[in-house]
Write a protein that holds these residues in place. Structure first.
Motif, PDB file in Angstrom:
ATOM      1  N   ASP A  63       0.848  -1.192   0.000  1.00 35.00           N
ATOM      2  CA  ASP A  63       0.000   0.000   0.000  1.00 35.00           C
ATOM      3  C   ASP A  63       0.883   1.240   0.000  1.00 35.00           C
ATOM      4  O   ASP A  63       0.707   2.153   0.803  1.00 35.00           O
ATOM      5  CB  ASP A  63      -0.913  -0.014   1.233  1.00 35.00           C
ATOM      6  CG  ASP A  63      -2.033   1.005   1.150  1.00 35.00           C
ATOM      7  OD1 ASP A  63      -2.657   1.120   0.086  1.00 35.00           O
ATOM      8  OD2 ASP A  63      -2.285   1.695   2.160  1.00 35.00           O
ATOM      9  N   ALA A  64       1.862   1.260  -0.894  1.00 34.68           N
ATOM     10  CA  ALA A  64       2.800   2.381  -0.964  1.00 34.68           C
ATOM     11  C   ALA A  64       2.066   3.667  -1.306  1.00 34.68           C
ATOM     12  O   ALA A  64       1.175   3.679  -2.153  1.00 34.68           O
ATOM     13  CB  ALA A  64       3.872   2.097  -2.010  1.00 34.68           C
ATOM     14  N   ARG A  65       2.481   4.747  -0.655  1.00 32.35           N
ATOM     15  CA  ARG A  65       1.805   6.031  -0.835  1.00 32.35           C
ATOM     16  C   ARG A  65       2.825   7.164  -0.773  1.00 32.35           C
ATOM     17  O   ARG A  65       3.957   6.965  -0.333  1.00 32.35           O
ATOM     18  CB  ARG A  65       0.748   6.212   0.254  1.00 32.35           C
ATOM     19  CG  ARG A  65       1.311   6.187   1.666  1.00 32.35           C
ATOM     20  CD  ARG A  65       0.212   6.134   2.714  1.00 32.35           C
ATOM     21  NE  ARG A  65      -0.534   4.885   2.666  1.00 32.35           N
ATOM     22  CZ  ARG A  65      -1.656   4.671   3.347  1.00 32.35           C
ATOM     23  NH1 ARG A  65      -2.138   5.622   4.121  1.00 32.35           N
ATOM     24  NH2 ARG A  65      -2.274   3.516   3.255  1.00 32.35           N
ATOM     25  N   PRO A  66       2.443   8.357  -1.224  1.00 39.46           N
ATOM     26  CA  PRO A  66       3.353   9.498  -1.131  1.00 39.46           C
ATOM     27  C   PRO A  66       3.879   9.688   0.280  1.00 39.46           C
ATOM     28  O   PRO A  66       3.172   9.446   1.257  1.00 39.46           O
ATOM     29  CB  PRO A  66       2.470  10.669  -1.574  1.00 39.46           C
ATOM     30  CG  PRO A  66       1.481  10.053  -2.509  1.00 39.46           C
ATOM     31  CD  PRO A  66       1.193   8.701  -1.927  1.00 39.46           C
ATOM     32  N   SER A  67       5.131  10.102   0.376  1.00 37.61           N
ATOM     33  CA  SER A  67       5.919  10.312   1.598  1.00 37.61           C
ATOM     34  C   SER A  67       6.676   9.053   2.009  1.00 37.61           C
ATOM     35  O   SER A  67       7.548   9.122   2.875  1.00 37.61           O
ATOM     36  CB  SER A  67       5.076  10.800   2.784  1.00 37.61           C
ATOM     37  OG  SER A  67       4.357   9.738   3.396  1.00 37.61           O
ATOM     38  N   GLN A  68       6.372   7.908   1.378  1.00 38.34           N
ATOM     39  CA  GLN A  68       7.097   6.682   1.683  1.00 38.34           C
ATOM     40  C   GLN A  68       8.246   6.488   0.701  1.00 38.34           C
ATOM     41  O   GLN A  68       8.276   7.084  -0.370  1.00 38.34           O
ATOM     42  CB  GLN A  68       6.151   5.485   1.660  1.00 38.34           C
ATOM     43  CG  GLN A  68       5.097   5.526   2.749  1.00 38.34           C
ATOM     44  CD  GLN A  68       4.231   4.278   2.777  1.00 38.34           C
ATOM     45  OE1 GLN A  68       4.133   3.539   1.809  1.00 38.34           O
ATOM     46  NE2 GLN A  68       3.591   4.035   3.917  1.00 38.34           N
TER      47      GLN A  68
END
Length: 253
Positions: free
Chosen positions: A32-37
């Motif tokens: 569940d990769a998302r912005p900021s990671q």
């Protein structure tokens, strides 16, 4: 759009073109990769991928993000800070799927039994409604279904992106950030969203990584992917964050 993606290094076949690039690169599988990671990105002329943060927290004088989580392909040649990255700061983001959500209509509860006799009028002449009737008439909060987009062969694939480096003023630490380039949705994605990430074919990946080409040649690669080569499935929103891409159940969380 495309604010979620997945990558599992353990499931990348040894013979896959990304395997050698990712070998020895330390990163956790992320469903569940998302912005900021942080995710791996592949750069031209480097044997190994590097780790970078998805989107930069820095702001331009006008308040807009220096490097947002995605950049429209149409804006690459018209916004100076993006165009300046195109010659030397192109990258590939290896993933095995990305996600979108679509609103679904909430169904009324047909099991509610209305009272046989009305409750009359209030002091203003408005009808007095039963609790059950109020529940039926209340506007339902839109529900969203999560969908996963992959290639039909389930192989990992590369997204076109841009990256940049930045020094943190407080510590002098060098940080790397990346953004995903988006284009118009193809027939597979259009029912769910009007935009999609630029998926590069293996042949186009080689061109995207070729620093000897010209701006127009890179730009012309940024097209919607062949919809016939893609697959989409409705999935359970909660289970998918655990890497379980199962069909949603009636009691889905």
């Amino acid at each position: 759009m495309c604010g979620r993606a997945s990558i599992d290094k353990e499931k990348i076949p040894k013979q896959h073109r990304f395997a050698a690039k990712l070998e020895g690169v330390a990163f956790e599988k992320n469903f569940d990769a998302r912005p900021s990671q942080q995710l791996p990105i592949i750069l031209p002329d480097l044997d190994k991928a590097i780790i970078a943060t998805w989107a930069s927290p820095e702001k331009e004088p006008d308040g807009k993000p220096t490097l947002p989580f995605n950049v429209r392909q149409e804006n690459l040649l018209f916004i100076a800070r993006f165009r300046s990255l195109l010659p030397r700061n192109r990258c590939i983001i290896p993933i095995d799927g990305f996600f979108e959500w679509k609103e679904i209509e909430a169904e009324l509860d047909e099991n509610i039994v209305e009272p046989a006799v009305g409750l009359g009028l209030d002091m203003f002449g408005n009808p007095i409604r039963s609790r059950a009737e109020k529940k039926r008439l209340k506007k339902a909060k839109p529900q969203k279904q999560k969908y996963r987009f992959t290639l039909k062969d389930k192989e990992p694939f590369g997204l076109a992106g841009l990256w940049r480096e930045s020094l943190l003023p407080a510590t002098g630490e060098l940080r790397r950030y990346f953004t995903i380039i988006t284009t118009q949705a193809n027939a597979a994605v259009m029912p769910y969203h009007d935009r999609m990430p630029v998926i590069l074919s293996p042949e186009d990946e080689a061109k995207w990584m070729n620093n000897r080409l010209q701006e127009k040649q890179w730009y012309n690669l940024l097209q919607p992917y062949d919809a016939k080569q893609m697959a989409v499935m409705a999935i359970d929103d909660y289970e998918s964050t655990l890497g379980n891409y199962v069909a949603p159940q009636l009691n889905s969380r």
